[in-house]
Motif scaffolding. Structure first.
Motif, short mmCIF file in Angstrom:
data_model
loop_
_atom_site.label_atom_id
_atom_site.label_comp_id
_atom_site.label_asym_id
_atom_site.label_seq_id
_atom_site.Cartn_x
_atom_site.Cartn_y
_atom_site.Cartn_z
N GLY A 34 -11.17 2.49 -4.38
CA GLY A 34 -11.23 1.51 -5.47
C GLY A 34 -10.67 0.17 -5.02
N TYR A 35 -9.61 0.23 -4.22
CA TYR A 35 -8.97 -0.98 -3.69
C TYR A 35 -9.95 -1.76 -2.80
N ILE A 36 -10.62 -1.03 -1.92
CA ILE A 36 -11.58 -1.67 -1.01
C ILE A 36 -12.76 -2.26 -1.79
N GLY B 58 -0.38 -1.98 -9.24
CA GLY B 58 0.84 -1.92 -8.44
C GLY B 58 0.49 -1.47 -7.03
N LYS B 59 1.41 -1.71 -6.10
CA LYS B 59 1.17 -1.26 -4.72
C LYS B 59 2.52 -1.01 -4.07
N GLY B 60 2.66 0.12 -3.40
CA GLY B 60 3.93 0.44 -2.76
C GLY B 60 5.06 0.35 -3.79
N LEU B 61 6.06 -0.46 -3.48
CA LEU B 61 7.21 -0.58 -4.37
C LEU B 61 6.95 -1.51 -5.56
N MET B 62 5.84 -2.23 -5.51
CA MET B 62 5.53 -3.13 -6.63
C MET B 62 4.87 -2.34 -7.75
N GLY B 63 5.39 -2.49 -8.95
CA GLY B 63 4.85 -1.76 -10.09
C GLY B 63 3.60 -2.44 -10.66
N HIS C 83 -6.49 -6.09 -7.87
CA HIS C 83 -6.33 -4.64 -7.94
C HIS C 83 -4.85 -4.26 -7.83
N SER C 84 -4.16 -4.87 -6.86
CA SER C 84 -2.75 -4.52 -6.65
C SER C 84 -1.87 -4.96 -7.81
N ILE C 85 -2.18 -6.11 -8.39
CA ILE C 85 -1.39 -6.56 -9.55
C ILE C 85 -1.64 -5.62 -10.73
N PHE D 11 7.06 -13.52 -13.76
CA PHE D 11 6.82 -12.11 -13.40
C PHE D 11 6.89 -11.80 -11.90
N CYS D 12 6.83 -12.77 -11.05
CA CYS D 12 6.68 -12.47 -9.62
C CYS D 12 7.79 -13.07 -8.74
N ILE D 13 8.36 -14.16 -9.21
CA ILE D 13 9.25 -14.96 -8.37
C ILE D 13 10.50 -14.19 -7.93
N GLN D 14 10.92 -13.24 -8.77
CA GLN D 14 12.16 -12.52 -8.44
C GLN D 14 12.04 -11.71 -7.15
N CYS D 15 10.82 -11.35 -6.77
CA CYS D 15 10.60 -10.64 -5.51
C CYS D 15 9.91 -11.54 -4.48
N HIS D 16 8.80 -12.16 -4.90
CA HIS D 16 8.00 -12.91 -3.93
C HIS D 16 8.60 -14.28 -3.59
N GLY D 17 9.51 -14.75 -4.39
CA GLY D 17 10.23 -15.99 -4.09
C GLY D 17 9.47 -17.25 -4.45
C1 HEC Z 1 9.91 -5.84 -7.91
C2 HEC Z 1 9.38 -6.69 -6.90
C3 HEC Z 1 8.01 -7.27 -7.08
C4 HEC Z 1 7.53 -7.99 -8.13
C5 HEC Z 1 8.23 -8.35 -9.43
C6 HEC Z 1 6.20 -8.37 -7.79
N1 HEC Z 1 5.87 -7.87 -6.56
FE1 HEC Z 1 4.12 -8.17 -5.58
N2 HEC Z 1 4.75 -6.98 -4.08
C7 HEC Z 1 5.98 -6.39 -4.00
C8 HEC Z 1 6.00 -5.52 -2.84
C9 HEC Z 1 7.17 -4.68 -2.38
C10 HEC Z 1 4.74 -5.64 -2.23
C11 HEC Z 1 4.24 -4.93 -0.99
C12 HEC Z 1 3.47 -3.70 -1.40
C13 HEC Z 1 3.04 -2.88 -0.22
O1 HEC Z 1 2.12 -3.29 0.49
O2 HEC Z 1 3.67 -1.83 0.00
C14 HEC Z 1 3.98 -6.57 -3.03
C15 HEC Z 1 2.70 -6.94 -2.73
C16 HEC Z 1 1.97 -7.87 -3.44
C17 HEC Z 1 0.64 -8.31 -3.11
C18 HEC Z 1 -0.20 -7.87 -1.94
C19 HEC Z 1 -0.97 -6.67 -2.41
C20 HEC Z 1 -1.87 -6.05 -1.38
O3 HEC Z 1 -2.92 -5.56 -1.80
O4 HEC Z 1 -1.51 -6.00 -0.21
C21 HEC Z 1 0.28 -9.21 -4.06
C22 HEC Z 1 -1.03 -9.96 -4.15
C23 HEC Z 1 1.36 -9.30 -5.00
N3 HEC Z 1 2.37 -8.49 -4.60
C24 HEC Z 1 1.36 -10.12 -6.09
C25 HEC Z 1 2.35 -10.08 -7.07
C26 HEC Z 1 2.25 -10.82 -8.29
C27 HEC Z 1 1.12 -11.74 -8.67
C28 HEC Z 1 3.37 -10.54 -9.00
C29 HEC Z 1 3.73 -11.02 -10.37
C30 HEC Z 1 2.81 -10.76 -11.41
C31 HEC Z 1 4.17 -9.62 -8.22
N4 HEC Z 1 3.51 -9.37 -7.05
C32 HEC Z 1 5.38 -9.11 -8.60
C33 HEC Z 1 7.03 -6.54 -4.89
C34 HEC Z 1 6.95 -7.18 -6.10
#
Ligand code: HEC
Length: 214
Positions: free
Chosen positions: A90-92, A165-170, A160-162, A119-125
């Motif tokens: 599904g991701y591909i 979720g993916k890995g540790l991201m919900g 798809h990942s948003i 929603f994202c800055i706390q992790c992605h900066g």
């Molecule tokens: C709690 C921390 C956290 C938050 C909040 C978070 N992310 Fe992430 N994000 C991650 C982590 C960890 C990964 C790496 C996942 C992996 O590849 O294992 C990631 C990966 C991604 C990726 C790459 C996905 C891929 O397919 O490789 C995208 C795009 C992304 N985040 C977007 C977002 C967006 C947009 C938001 C806000 C809506 C968000 N993230 C919020 C932790 C977070």
């Protein structure tokens, strides 16, 4: 005379209390109820299933809850189903076929920035380098993804990942509707990945308004 009267009243009172206390014998786990309305409110209850009494199901009372799960296959108004499954395939597929419907114009990017900040800055900066405050304070492990011009990731995969979720991201599908997810992607790709969309700028905020949950 008055004393006797008082004594009788006291005796009667005591008898009443004793009878009341011992009259509630349970039968099949269900005690006789004095004023059952006090136990089982006649008003409609959202989350109480009165059929469950002391771990036993009493069918005569059950199935009266007002909160119901939707009928299978139904969707809320304005809901746009997301057709890709939460699987590697599904991701591909999402990466190959999903395209950002927004023009990524200035308004989109600005709106996306605001949502990113919520929603994202706390992790992605702030700069998308994975140096958010949670990572800085070591509450979250360093992120394997940096939003740089060199990052090779299709926008459909990002969506798809948003969504799932993916890995540790919900999953963010309950916080952000589809339109909002695309707004953030517009922001990330324009500001961090230096991508400029060659779509004729339209008022994409309005055209994509129909998209809502997941
Ligand atoms: C709690 C921390 C956290 C938050 C909040 C978070 N992310 Fe992430 N994000 C991650 C982590 C960890 C990964 C790496 C996942 C992996 O590849 O294992 C990631 C990966 C991604 C990726 C790459 C996905 C891929 O397919 O490789 C995208 C795009 C992304 N985040 C977007 C977002 C967006 C947009 C938001 C806000 C809506 C968000 N993230 C919020 C932790 C977070």
């Amino acid at each position: 005379m008055k004393n006797n009267y008082q004594k009788n009243i006291t005796k009667l009172g005591l008898a009443f209390v004793v009878i009341t206390l011992f009259s509630c014998r349970e039968k099949n786990g269900l005690a006789p109820e004095y004023m059952p309305d006090m136990y089982r409110s006649p008003s409609i209850e959202a989350y109480v299933d009165y059929g469950e009494v002391k771990d036993k199901i009493h069918t005569e009372f059950s199935d009266k809850m007002s909160a119901r799960t939707p009928v299978k296959g139904t969707i809320p108004r304005g809901f746009v189903p997301y057709s890709f499954e939460n699987t590697p395939e599904g991701y591909i597929k999402a990466g190959e076929t999903l395209k950002n419907p927004l023009a990524s114009n200035e308004n989109d990017v600005k709106a996306g920035e605001e949502l990113y900040g919520m929603f994202c800055i706390q992790c992605h900066g702030k700069t998308g380098q994975g140096d958010g405050i949670l990572v800085e304070r070591e509450k979250f492990p360093p992120l394997p993804v940096k939003f740089n011009p060199g990052l090779d990731i299709a926008e459909g995969k990002m969506f798809h990942s948003i969504t799932y979720g993916k890995g540790l991201m919900g999953s963010h599908s309950s916080q952000l509707n589809q339109h909002e997810r695309w707004l953030i992607i517009s922001y990330i790709r324009t500001k961090f990945m230096n991508e400029i969309k060659s779509v004729v700028p339209t008022d994409s905020v309005q055209t994509a308004q129909v998209a809502t949950q997941q």
